[in-house]
Design a protein around this motif. Structure first.
Motif, PDB file in Angstrom:
ATOM      1  N   GLU A  18       5.285   1.134 -10.100  1.00  0.00           N
ATOM      2  CA  GLU A  18       5.348  -0.321  -9.961  1.00  0.00           C
ATOM      3  C   GLU A  18       3.971  -0.966 -10.034  1.00  0.00           C
ATOM      4  OE1 GLU A  18       7.470  -1.248  -6.416  1.00  0.00           O
ATOM      5  OE2 GLU A  18       9.407  -0.816  -7.323  1.00  0.00           O
ATOM      6  N   SER A  19       2.918  -0.198  -9.807  1.00  0.00           N
ATOM      7  CA  SER A  19       1.563  -0.743  -9.830  1.00  0.00           C
ATOM      8  C   SER A  19       1.073  -1.059 -11.237  1.00  0.00           C
ATOM      9  CB  SER A  19       0.592   0.243  -9.180  1.00  0.00           C
ATOM     10  OG  SER A  19       0.974   0.471  -7.851  1.00  0.00           O
ATOM     11  N   LEU A  20       1.730  -0.504 -12.244  1.00  0.00           N
ATOM     12  CA  LEU A  20       1.334  -0.771 -13.632  1.00  0.00           C
ATOM     13  C   LEU A  20       2.333  -1.720 -14.271  1.00  0.00           C
ATOM     14  CD1 LEU A  20       0.279   2.771 -14.854  1.00  0.00           C
ATOM     15  CD2 LEU A  20      -1.207   0.815 -14.483  1.00  0.00           C
ATOM     16  N   ALA A  42      -7.872   3.043  -8.869  1.00  0.00           N
ATOM     17  CA  ALA A  42      -7.582   1.736  -8.283  1.00  0.00           C
ATOM     18  C   ALA A  42      -6.173   1.709  -7.691  1.00  0.00           C
ATOM     19  CB  ALA A  42      -7.740   0.643  -9.337  1.00  0.00           C
ATOM     20  N   ILE A  43      -5.211   2.335  -8.383  1.00  0.00           N
ATOM     21  CA  ILE A  43      -3.841   2.407  -7.863  1.00  0.00           C
ATOM     22  C   ILE A  43      -3.816   3.192  -6.555  1.00  0.00           C
ATOM     23  CG2 ILE A  43      -1.546   3.417  -8.275  1.00  0.00           C
ATOM     24  CD1 ILE A  43      -1.967   2.682 -11.253  1.00  0.00           C
ATOM     25  N   CYS A  62       3.408   7.082  -8.813  1.00  0.00           N
ATOM     26  CA  CYS A  62       2.513   6.892  -9.955  1.00  0.00           C
ATOM     27  C   CYS A  62       1.800   8.183 -10.331  1.00  0.00           C
ATOM     28  CB  CYS A  62       1.487   5.809  -9.639  1.00  0.00           C
ATOM     29  SG  CYS A  62       2.207   4.167  -9.523  1.00  0.00           S
ATOM     30  N   GLY A  63       1.930   9.211  -9.514  1.00  0.00           N
ATOM     31  CA  GLY A  63       1.286  10.488  -9.826  1.00  0.00           C
ATOM     32  C   GLY A  63      -0.217  10.392  -9.864  1.00  0.00           C
ATOM     33  N   GLY A  64      -0.772   9.470  -9.098  1.00  0.00           N
ATOM     34  CA  GLY A  64      -2.206   9.197  -9.156  1.00  0.00           C
ATOM     35  C   GLY A  64      -3.088  10.402  -8.936  1.00  0.00           C
TER      36      GLY A  64
END
Length: 139
Positions: free
Chosen positions: A104-106, A133-134, A24-26
């Motif tokens: 996948e988290s979004l 949050a992710i 996700c590149g958070g």
């Protein structure tokens, strides 16, 4: 090539493909978003008039974050905002996540849906809280 080397290469490829699905590149997105939030030129009020240099950006409904992040950063790039390189990197990251289903988290909503529009600061804070949050929920 020996059988053990071939199995090692195949296992490495499998591991990389599994990790790519969860990317996700958070940390990167959080870092770039914080950098943009420091920019003082982003603090003007949201006005939807043609002559306004301030942007009104979509504050996404749950499940539509990613397409709204793509739309919002694209709009920011078009309005000659400062920090073009950081914005371009954010836009490309969001677009890649949307196109390739990398995060996948979004949820995978295809269109940006929102009830309100907000200032650039509100939009960036939405990005920041979403990816924080992710990161908290990631192993």
């Amino acid at each position: 090539m020996t059988a053990s080397m071939l199995s090692y290469i195949l296992f490495s490829c499998l591991l990389l493909s599994v990790q790519a699905e969860h990317y996700c590149g958070g940390r990167e997105i959080i870092r770039y978003t914080k950098r943009l939030l420091v920019d003082s030129s982003l603090s003007c009020p949201c006005r939807q008039t043609a002559g306004s240099s301030c942007s009104c950006l979509p504050i996404p409904e749950p499940g539509h974050e990613l397409p709204c992040f793509v739309e919002g950063t694209k709009h920011m790039l078009k309005t000659n905002m400062s920090s073009k390189l950081v914005l371009e990197r954010l836009y490309q990251t969001f677009q890649a996540q949307l196109d390739r289903n990398l995060c996948e988290s979004l949820p995978r909503g295809d269109q940006c849906q929102y009830k309100t529009k907000g200032t650039v600061t509100e939009f960036l804070n939405t990005i920041l809280t979403t990816y924080q949050a992710i990161n908290k929920s990631s192993p």
